[in-house]
Motif scaffolding. Structure first.
Motif, short mmCIF file in Angstrom:
data_model
loop_
_atom_site.label_atom_id
_atom_site.label_comp_id
_atom_site.label_asym_id
_atom_site.label_seq_id
_atom_site.Cartn_x
_atom_site.Cartn_y
_atom_site.Cartn_z
N LEU A 199 0.83 -1.21 0.00
CA LEU A 199 0.00 0.00 0.00
C LEU A 199 0.86 1.26 0.00
CD1 LEU A 199 -2.72 -1.19 2.54
CD2 LEU A 199 -3.03 -0.86 0.08
N ASP A 200 2.03 1.19 0.60
CA ASP A 200 2.93 2.35 0.63
C ASP A 200 3.44 2.71 -0.76
OD1 ASP A 200 2.66 2.56 3.34
OD2 ASP A 200 4.53 1.51 3.81
N LYS A 201 3.50 1.71 -1.66
CA LYS A 201 4.07 1.93 -2.99
C LYS A 201 3.00 2.25 -4.04
CE LYS A 201 8.10 0.71 -1.33
NZ LYS A 201 7.72 0.15 -0.02
N LEU A 202 1.74 2.30 -3.61
CA LEU A 202 0.65 2.59 -4.53
C LEU A 202 0.77 4.00 -5.10
CD1 LEU A 202 -2.17 1.94 -5.75
CD2 LEU A 202 -3.16 2.72 -3.59
N LEU A 209 -7.54 -0.76 -12.61
CA LEU A 209 -6.09 -0.95 -12.65
C LEU A 209 -5.43 -0.17 -11.52
CD1 LEU A 209 -5.37 -0.66 -16.49
CD2 LEU A 209 -5.38 -2.75 -15.10
N VAL A 210 -4.45 -0.79 -10.88
CA VAL A 210 -3.69 -0.17 -9.81
C VAL A 210 -2.24 -0.03 -10.28
CG1 VAL A 210 -2.80 -0.50 -7.46
CG2 VAL A 210 -5.16 -1.08 -7.99
N MET A 228 -11.33 -0.46 -2.03
CA MET A 228 -11.84 0.90 -2.13
C MET A 228 -12.13 1.50 -0.75
SD MET A 228 -11.48 1.54 -5.23
CE MET A 228 -12.10 3.23 -5.09
N LYS A 229 -12.43 0.67 0.23
CA LYS A 229 -12.61 1.17 1.60
C LYS A 229 -11.31 1.76 2.13
CE LYS A 229 -16.35 -1.98 2.92
NZ LYS A 229 -16.72 -3.16 3.74
N ILE A 230 -10.20 1.11 1.79
CA ILE A 230 -8.89 1.64 2.20
C ILE A 230 -8.62 2.97 1.50
CG2 ILE A 230 -6.40 1.23 2.11
CD1 ILE A 230 -7.79 -0.53 4.11
N ILE A 231 -8.94 3.05 0.21
CA ILE A 231 -8.73 4.29 -0.54
C ILE A 231 -9.60 5.42 0.02
CG2 ILE A 231 -8.96 5.39 -2.81
CD1 ILE A 231 -6.67 3.36 -2.59
N GLU A 232 -10.86 5.11 0.27
CA GLU A 232 -11.78 6.13 0.79
C GLU A 232 -11.38 6.60 2.18
OE1 GLU A 232 -15.50 4.18 0.53
OE2 GLU A 232 -15.54 4.19 -1.68
#
Length: 238
Positions: A199-202, A209-210, A228-232
């Protein structure tokens, strides 16, 4: 978090009942339904589930025989019309043993027991992992130390996985599930059947696509909601 389930039962009506019960519980997601153990074993070789609803009396291979053949079985709830197998079922560390016809209340009780077990197991694994800043894997006839902060993403290829860092690719013989359990969930996330990302390298998310480094990784349908919950959670721009 949703727990992915597999139903294995040779009775279509029993499958329908379990499917309807699963749909009523927001914590659960049905991954697949199988009518026999052979089909289920083939599915489990390519897919991971956390909870298995398993009939006992089935043609060719019984539910008990199927469990014995699994190296790392998921949490198991037996669903059967035969109460006389209960002792054997619990000897296999089953979460519960549900006798047909299964009421929804009894189903919920068994599922809650399984979820509690899965949560406790995950917490214990997580606590042990968070104390470490690295992992060891076998690769090229050596035991290789990999710093967690160096990992960009991980790709699974059947029984092998490839660990990508900024400057190397490490191939090791093990399953995605085993490695996923060794990685801290606050830093790494499964976003596809074949991919785990740091997640740190996102860098970005475009549609399904990620982007990690110079690699675009597909976001799997079964993993999208949790991702998407993590993104939000970290999205502050209105």
């Amino acid at each position: 978090m949703k727990y992915h389930c597999l139903i294995v039962d040779d009775e279509p009506l029993a499958q329908e009942v379990l499917e309807s019960y699963i749909q009523k519980m927001p914590e659960l997601a049905l991954s697949h339904k199988c009518s026999n153990a052979i089909e289920a074993l083939a599915f489990l070789r390519e897919n991971e589930v956390q909870l298995l609803f398993l009939d006992i009396q089935m043609p060719e291979i019984t539910g008990l025989e199927m469990v014995k053949s699994l190296k790392n079985p998921p949490a198991i709830i037996f669903t059967t019309a035969y109460p006389n197998y209960a002792v054997q079922g619990f000897e296999m560390d089953a979460m519960d043993y549900l006798v047909k016809p299964i009421s929804f209340d009894r189903f919920v009780k068994g599922v809650n027991k399984a979820i509690h077990y899965l949560e406790m197991d995950q917490k214990e694994s997580q606590q042990a992992i968070e104390e470490e800043a690295y992992i060891f894997v076998k690769a090229d006839k050596k035991i290789v130390k990999i710093m967690l902060d160096d990992i960009l993403y991980i790709e699974g290829l059947k029984d092998y996985i490839m660990i990508f860092t900024h400057d190397q690719r490490i191939i090791t013989l093990q399953t995605m599930k085993n490695l996923e359990e060794r990685l801290p969930s606050n830093k790494f996330m499964r976003i596809h059947r074949s991919f785990i990302i740091s997640l740190d390298k996102l860098k970005s998310v475009v549609g399904n696509l990620v982007e990690i480094g110079n690699k675009q990784i597909p976001l799997g349908k079964n993993y999208r909601d949790d991702f998407m919950k993590i993104i939000e959670k970290h999205h502050f721009i209105k």
